[in-house]
Design an enzyme around this catalytic site. Sequence first.
Site, PDB file in Angstrom:
ATOM      1  N   HIS A  16     -12.587 -42.067  32.408  1.00  0.00           N
ATOM      2  CA  HIS A  16     -11.214 -42.990  32.115  1.00  0.00           C
ATOM      3  C   HIS A  16      -9.992 -42.395  33.345  1.00  0.00           C
ATOM      4  CE1 HIS A  16      -7.921 -44.835  29.548  1.00  0.00           C
ATOM      5  NE2 HIS A  16      -7.668 -44.954  30.744  1.00  0.00           N
ATOM      6  N   GLU A 198      -3.816 -48.270  22.565  1.00  0.00           N
ATOM      7  CA  GLU A 198      -2.962 -47.425  23.310  1.00  0.00           C
ATOM      8  C   GLU A 198      -1.569 -47.502  22.812  1.00  0.00           C
ATOM      9  OE1 GLU A 198      -2.481 -47.732  27.574  1.00  0.00           O
ATOM     10  OE2 GLU A 198      -1.607 -45.695  27.882  1.00  0.00           O
ATOM     11  N   ASP A 277      -4.216 -40.952  34.485  1.00  0.00           N
ATOM     12  CA  ASP A 277      -3.381 -40.797  35.573  1.00  0.00           C
ATOM     13  C   ASP A 277      -2.818 -39.624  36.046  1.00  0.00           C
ATOM     14  OD1 ASP A 277      -3.088 -43.975  36.137  1.00  0.00           O
ATOM     15  OD2 ASP A 277      -2.554 -43.797  34.060  1.00  0.00           O
TER      16      ASP A 277
END
Length: 315
Positions: A16, A198, A277
């Site tokens: 991920h 999330e 990220d």
Amino acid sequence: MTVQQIIDTTPKAELHVHIEGTLEPEMLFTIAERNAVALPYASAAALREAYNFSNLQDFLDLYYAGVNALQQVEDFDDLAWAYLQRARQDNIRHVEFFFDPQAHLDRGIEPTVFMGGFITACARAREQGLQVQMIMCFLRHLSEADAFATLEVMEPHLGDIIGVGLDSSEVGHPPEKFARVFDAARNMGLHLVAHAGEEGPPEYVWQALDVLGVERIDHGNRALEDAALVSRLASEGVPLTVCPLSNLKLCVVDNLREHPLRMMLEHGLMATVNSDDPAYFGGYLNDNFHAVAHALELGDGHITTLIDNSFRAAF
Ligand code: HPA
Ligand code: ZN
């Protein structure tokens, strides 16, 4: 070996990571200059200072602004290559990275441009022995029709893509919105994953499983609010790709000590650790392991289970 040494030295898989979310401020400045794109920050340091988010949307606004600088094959190659080199430092042996085709197509960037860059970088990394695969995500804040058009325009490139995912603004964009697109992708032989739980409710995790038929849930934190859902995820061994530093930076948790990762393992869920990220959230994969191991006082057994899970959950 200490827990820290186990984390640093054990081979791992990362499942991920959004490749556009590995765009470090310094590289963003270099690429923006190359493409004569003006940035509203004086320096990479000033940009980094702006990386304070109160929720997912706050982050996404800056993430899409950064993506706009990417225009040429070379930009996408440099981006992916930098991440894949960084991954090797963390002893990552297998990567399945996400990318957002619509974030490029909508700016008039042709698939041959971004795919060309990604494929070149992946080929060089594979020569070094790293296993790399790509998953394209649909932006869930856009329409079902836009997702279908994307699947169609990406069709010539599907030989280089192992699956589809679903990302961007979660709340208000339930998985069921994309039921027919995911059916089409399944019929094309693609693997299926989706971000769920999330910020969105457990209901979105149920939909990802039952309506979309995904094989993994990206994040899944809020699944813990629903005992029946936890049983389902545990009995079917559905992998969760969990991202601790992302959850901290996007205020999904107030404090890493309150992170649900340890609870997930205790419920027998197939949790994995990932960086999401990393250029925006303050750390790559090993940084995520170290931070969450420290905060939750994880032991050797937890770390080896998490790393084993990363390979078992890989496509
Ligand atoms: N969540 C949802 N969508 C995203 C993310 C994320 O962390 N990163 C890039 N797109
Ligand atoms: Zn993500």
